[in-house]
Scaffold this motif. Sequence first.
Motif, short mmCIF file in Angstrom:
data_model
loop_
_atom_site.label_atom_id
_atom_site.label_comp_id
_atom_site.label_asym_id
_atom_site.label_seq_id
_atom_site.Cartn_x
_atom_site.Cartn_y
_atom_site.Cartn_z
N GLN A 39 0.81 -1.21 0.00
CA GLN A 39 0.00 0.00 0.00
C GLN A 39 0.85 1.27 0.00
O GLN A 39 1.72 1.44 0.86
CB GLN A 39 -0.92 -0.01 1.22
CG GLN A 39 -2.06 0.98 1.15
CD GLN A 39 -3.04 0.76 2.28
OE1 GLN A 39 -2.91 1.37 3.34
NE2 GLN A 39 -4.01 -0.12 2.08
N SER A 40 0.61 2.17 -0.96
CA SER A 40 1.33 3.44 -1.03
C SER A 40 0.33 4.59 -1.08
O SER A 40 -0.84 4.40 -1.37
CB SER A 40 2.24 3.48 -2.25
OG SER A 40 1.50 3.74 -3.42
N MET A 41 0.83 5.81 -0.83
CA MET A 41 0.00 7.01 -0.80
C MET A 41 -0.19 7.63 -2.18
O MET A 41 -0.88 8.63 -2.33
CB MET A 41 0.63 8.06 0.11
CG MET A 41 0.72 7.65 1.55
SD MET A 41 -0.87 7.74 2.37
CE MET A 41 -0.53 6.75 3.82
N SER A 42 0.47 7.10 -3.19
CA SER A 42 0.44 7.73 -4.51
C SER A 42 -0.95 7.66 -5.13
O SER A 42 -1.79 6.83 -4.77
CB SER A 42 1.44 7.04 -5.43
OG SER A 42 2.76 7.18 -4.96
N THR A 43 -1.18 8.56 -6.11
CA THR A 43 -2.39 8.51 -6.92
C THR A 43 -2.00 8.30 -8.37
O THR A 43 -0.84 8.45 -8.75
CB THR A 43 -3.21 9.81 -6.78
OG1 THR A 43 -2.46 10.89 -7.35
CG2 THR A 43 -3.51 10.11 -5.33
N ALA A 44 -2.99 8.02 -9.20
CA ALA A 44 -2.72 7.65 -10.60
C ALA A 44 -2.17 8.80 -11.43
O ALA A 44 -1.58 8.56 -12.49
CB ALA A 44 -3.99 7.10 -11.23
N ASN A 45 -2.34 10.04 -10.99
CA ASN A 45 -1.80 11.16 -11.77
C ASN A 45 -0.56 11.78 -11.15
O ASN A 45 -0.16 12.88 -11.50
CB ASN A 45 -2.87 12.23 -12.01
CG ASN A 45 -3.59 12.67 -10.75
OD1 ASN A 45 -3.76 11.88 -9.83
ND2 ASN A 45 -4.02 13.92 -10.70
N ASP A 46 0.11 11.08 -10.24
CA ASP A 46 1.41 11.51 -9.71
C ASP A 46 2.51 11.13 -10.68
O ASP A 46 2.39 10.15 -11.44
CB ASP A 46 1.69 10.85 -8.36
CG ASP A 46 0.77 11.35 -7.25
OD1 ASP A 46 0.14 12.40 -7.46
OD2 ASP A 46 0.70 10.69 -6.20
N PHE A 47 3.61 11.87 -10.64
CA PHE A 47 4.77 11.51 -11.47
C PHE A 47 6.03 12.14 -10.90
O PHE A 47 5.99 13.14 -10.19
CB PHE A 47 4.57 11.94 -12.92
CG PHE A 47 4.40 13.43 -13.11
CD1 PHE A 47 5.51 14.28 -13.20
CD2 PHE A 47 3.13 14.00 -13.19
CE1 PHE A 47 5.36 15.64 -13.39
CE2 PHE A 47 2.97 15.37 -13.37
CZ PHE A 47 4.08 16.19 -13.47
#
Length: 820
Positions: free
Chosen positions: A348-356
């Motif tokens: 499980q990570s805190m990232s979202t699909a539109n992070d880069f």
Amino acid sequence: MNKYTILLFFIFSLFVSLLKAQDFALFRGTVRNEQSGEPLPNANITTYKPTTTSVTDVYGQFILKTLPEGTYEIQISAIGFKTIKQKINILKNDRSTYDFLLTPTQEALQTVEIFGRKEKSYTNNQSFIGSKTETKLRDLPQSVSYATKELIADQGLMRVGDIVKNFSGVNQFTFYDDITIRGFRINGGSNTQLVNGLRTTTGFWKQPLANYLERVEVLKGPSSALFGNSSPGGVVNRVTKKPLDETRKSLQFAVGSFNNMRALADFTGPMTSDKTLLYRLNIGYENAQSFRDLQFDKNIVIAPSFSFIPSANTRLNFDMVYNDSRSRLDRGQSVFANGDLYSTPISQSMSTANDFLNEQTYMITASLNHHFTNDLSFNASYIKTGYAEDLSEHRSANAYAVDGNGENIDNMVARQVFIRNRKRFMDNLAAFFNYQTRTGTILHKLVLGYDYAQEVLPVGGSQLTASGYRNKDNTGTIARFNPAKIADYMLDSQGNPIPNVSSFDLSNPLKSQQLQDASKYFFASTLVAPTYYHLNAFYLQDQLTFGPLQLLLGLRYETYKDIVNYKTEKADNVYQDVLLPRIGAVYTISPQINIYGTYVQGYNPQTASALSNPNAGGPFDPLENDMTEFGLKTAWLNGKLQLSTAVYQINQKNTLYAAPTADNADLLEQIGKERSKGIEFDIQGQILPYWSIIGSYAHNDAKITHGANNEELNRQKPNAPKNTANLWTRFSIPKGAVKGLGIGFGTNFVDKRNLSLNQDQTIPSYTLFNAALYYTIGKVQIQGNFNNITNKTHWVGGYDYIRLFPGTPRNFLFTLGYTF
């Protein structure tokens, strides 16, 4: 006496009789360097018809006892020397000792590393990192750990952070380019890492790739006397692959767990018939997902290298490494507020699909080596590093979300958003003279040099930050929630404050990980302040040899200039300077055993902001450190197996602590002291020609001995395990029906550790088991690596239980290689 004993006795007697029946002659001799007269260890002696081989010992001596009387064609060769061939008559009663002189080739005269290493083993006998010139590791009075490209390939590694697990006293601090050496932290953003012995920098977030590296080295302890300000634990040096004067080409394709795919190419050889121009080209492509949600890495690496040898006395090298990286920044795993490490999956990570996270890095190196005479040479190396970062990320706000009473909500982690652009450029020039002379029976190897380095973070860096809680009118944010002023906040239907960025729901992560509409956030714009520093340094070093004793005496004077408020009207120069001694001794007890002792000093400048703040209470002295180390270095099996041990103590003082008063909130005190002491054991090399091994054990007691908070005293330092152990071995079957089959096995142990921001929180110890299978047929090699075979859940580091860095679960990598 049973029948088996009688049979063995009969076979032994027959063997002895056959030996006596032969008219064996004795062929013995010594191989020496024609220029220096010194004996050459590890030289190869081959006779033909019949074919027999031998290798010289550390005295350059060899002996062959099983040759019948006759005339033989012999060949004598050694790496870095011209091969000789001649015919020789061997008589049964001849007790003569033959002397053979080998002429050094150009690559044996290196004082900066311009030519590639030809060996194909886990062993590296020479290094440039410890003395600014090519020196045998066993003659260096300081501990050095290293991994060759052969070990890196056998373990199927692609990241420097994974490679260092083979070194005693070295372990990861986080996922990033961030490690601990003997209890002291260094990272890619600390400006103290080296490439080819020159200072460079990275973006901190991503570990350097390894496909273009000849080896990775760690010089343990303070290294400021050689390289300027650096960590008291040690420095990491990445040595790039250099051209060879023989043609070698290889291709590798690999696929593995988590949709991992990579393609690598390595080409080298002469570009002209007279071999005055050599080239090497390494290309790498990686496209890999991760066991961590939404994480991926896409990398393209291009690393050309050229060596030009216009004459026997002059050599030039040009190196470039370019890496284009596309990924997401992984800020780690969070667990429930109750502190249960296993309450959330390690995926499980805190990232979202539109992070880069997009990064571009280049390193360009040019080196010159010119010999005026056999004893005097000039060397100059320059490296230019450029780094660019384009980041957009959702991450934790380093706290749990709170309810209307200000209490933590067990399953909700507060989030914030960073959008950032910045660049960094670094230059380092190293120029020095090497001079070799004698005073009576004492041999001197003198180094007189100058270093210049500068780093600039130019104008234009900036960051947008979305954090905090929405005010009651939904027109802005308030940084923190204060229950006493709850009327100032926008509240949800349950009376809880509404965050600017929605909190991450640990119990239902899918909604939090989907695409997020950043247009709904309130952003605050902040400047990534431009910075500038440079250093100038002069150093003098003498390696003295008389009999079995070698002394290393060095002195470095360095001035450091930092500009606070750079590129503003308030710009001000801050200067620091330091004089650093280095003393070491090596004593050769026997051809196989050296003992050594050393005392070195190091430093780290205090930051310009702390030094120039008129309210801080400065000026302050730099961080000062020193190390005393004693050790044993041994070489066995004709130098093919190396064993060493070291005991050490490192002290650091002048750490700054906040000491605010009612009248001065910015006041600092320079009272911090740290101490690290321990013992390390290392083994590396070949037990048999087809059996390689590397192993280590380290015990490290690293503590803060004086600080502002008594609770932190005499507690093991963050992410510094007291005990670590590593083992890796490979055995290849040399003949028979399964010739070409090989097997590898390894294990890694890391003790439990305190976390860095909350030392009441710890991560447990772990032991991992890894294995590999190899099969070589002709020019094709098939390889399978199987890591964390028992699927052990573990953590490689962490700040607290909101930012934990889990290790990779069970995984595999299959590689197909072709050489031509």
